[in-house]
Design a protein around this motif. Sequence first.
Motif, PDB file in Angstrom:
ATOM      1  N   ARG A 134       8.563 -10.910  -3.736  1.00  0.00           N
ATOM      2  CA  ARG A 134       9.128  -9.722  -3.084  1.00  0.00           C
ATOM      3  C   ARG A 134       8.982  -8.484  -3.959  1.00  0.00           C
ATOM      4  N   LYS A 135       9.067  -8.694  -5.265  1.00  0.00           N
ATOM      5  CA  LYS A 135       8.969  -7.572  -6.190  1.00  0.00           C
ATOM      6  C   LYS A 135       7.535  -7.054  -6.316  1.00  0.00           C
ATOM      7  N   ALA A 136       6.581  -8.003  -6.332  1.00  0.00           N
ATOM      8  CA  ALA A 136       5.183  -7.596  -6.573  1.00  0.00           C
ATOM      9  C   ALA A 136       4.566  -6.938  -5.347  1.00  0.00           C
ATOM     10  N   PHE A 137       4.936  -7.414  -4.146  1.00  0.00           N
ATOM     11  CA  PHE A 137       4.256  -6.922  -2.951  1.00  0.00           C
ATOM     12  C   PHE A 137       5.055  -5.809  -2.296  1.00  0.00           C
ATOM     13  N   ARG A 138       5.136  -4.708  -3.013  1.00  0.00           N
ATOM     14  CA  ARG A 138       5.808  -3.515  -2.504  1.00  0.00           C
ATOM     15  C   ARG A 138       4.910  -2.319  -2.770  1.00  0.00           C
ATOM     16  N   GLY A 191       5.382  10.990  -0.520  1.00  0.00           N
ATOM     17  CA  GLY A 191       5.993  12.214  -0.022  1.00  0.00           C
ATOM     18  C   GLY A 191       7.462  12.350  -0.343  1.00  0.00           C
ATOM     19  N   GLN A 192       7.906  11.792  -1.465  1.00  0.00           N
ATOM     20  CA  GLN A 192       9.309  11.941  -1.840  1.00  0.00           C
ATOM     21  C   GLN A 192       9.396  12.527  -3.247  1.00  0.00           C
ATOM     22  N   ALA A 193      10.428  13.272  -3.446  1.00  0.00           N
ATOM     23  CA  ALA A 193      10.630  13.827  -4.781  1.00  0.00           C
ATOM     24  C   ALA A 193      11.214  12.762  -5.693  1.00  0.00           C
ATOM     25  N   PRO A 198       9.694   7.378  -6.299  1.00  0.00           N
ATOM     26  CA  PRO A 198       9.616   7.023  -4.883  1.00  0.00           C
ATOM     27  C   PRO A 198      10.286   5.691  -4.583  1.00  0.00           C
ATOM     28  N   ARG A 199      10.807   5.585  -3.395  1.00  0.00           N
ATOM     29  CA  ARG A 199      11.374   4.292  -2.979  1.00  0.00           C
ATOM     30  C   ARG A 199      10.236   3.341  -2.645  1.00  0.00           C
ATOM     31  N   LEU A 200      10.523   2.070  -2.785  1.00  0.00           N
ATOM     32  CA  LEU A 200       9.479   1.072  -2.541  1.00  0.00           C
ATOM     33  C   LEU A 200       9.736   0.383  -1.212  1.00  0.00           C
ATOM     34  N   ARG A 201       8.637   0.127  -0.504  1.00  0.00           N
ATOM     35  CA  ARG A 201       8.755  -0.565   0.776  1.00  0.00           C
ATOM     36  C   ARG A 201       7.979  -1.877   0.680  1.00  0.00           C
TER      37      ARG A 201
END
Length: 371
Positions: free
Chosen positions: A188-192, A197-199, A202-205
């Motif tokens: 789950r950690k590796a495949f993000r 477009g964020q200051a 960045p958040r990871l999806r």
Amino acid sequence: MDPQTVFCPNSACPASGQTGRGNISIHSRKERRYKCSECGKTFAETKGTVFYRLRKSQDLVVIVVTLLAYGCPVQAIVMAFGLDERTVMNWQSRSGQHCQQVHEHLVERPRDLGQVQADEIRVKMQGLIVWMAMAIQVQTRLWLGGVVSQCRDRHLMCALMRQVRRCALCRSLLFCVDGCRAYIDAIRKAFREPIPGQAGRPRLRAWDGIAIAQVVKQYAHRRVIGVTRRVVQGTEAQLKTLLQMTQGSGVINTAYIERLNATFRSRIATLVRRGRALARQMPTLHEGMYLVGTVYNFCTYHKSLRVPLHLPNHRRRWLRRTPAIAAGLTDHLWSVKELLLFRVPPPFWQPPKRRGRPSKATKALIAQWCT
Ligand SMILES: [Zn+2]
């Protein structure tokens, strides 16, 4: 000597890594050296191969490395060829590092993996136990890489999954692993991916289409008495499609990685048992793993990868394939010599980053080499 197939190995040269651009000429046939007209440097024909600055004949090195890659003990080679033990160890170390470069250059490219199986082997060395975690792409039996560590923990799994991530395209992907919990977090950690477009940070999806299945075996007196299969992530339908597509049956298993482990184990047991000082060193194991893995990928036909060729008059021939051929990395079986002679090109030259407009000379170089 063919200057058309050679690139300049100088990473500071604007022509570095580019072939067939007319900048290489033969400097000396006697010394077997080339010259790059762009940077004016000369370099040996063997620069970037295992044979660089070795005095022994290439054929002898190839024979010794082939024996090492198939698990022959170093002492046997020392006795048979009258070489020094340190020489043989040096050749093994060189070829392991070379194979790692080849692996990173050719195998660690994004591709549709389908199903990946991962597992770890317990390796007994002198005075310590180490773990070797490895991953395989099921459809092509391609060895995707491995990590050696003293602990079987989160860090080991994360390092392995980062390697798999470098080989993967963002497509539907199924993981079959053993019951170790650390795998799930590592996957789950590796495949993000960062959301652009964020200051700030960045958040990871998480990637869509990642499915995870576990195969947990119950043992009694070292024998398997039961197998539990569970789906940790993804839907049953998605899993079934991926299993059908990659292995032709719908059963969750880790059989492919276990078979690969057996191949490695047969070649690593001797690696470990070789001697007192050597068995203690983890780099030896790491280099041995890359040598065995790359020879497995590129230089060995895999029986289950052969495909029937239908000839006229109902005759049939089998087309044999290596994992690398099945994965589309190459079109033929490599000899060990070819593997050891493969030169990994340095990354293409990047113009220096400076403030202001580039000078005329830099502009000319960019126009010539960066298009
Ligand atoms: Zn050059």
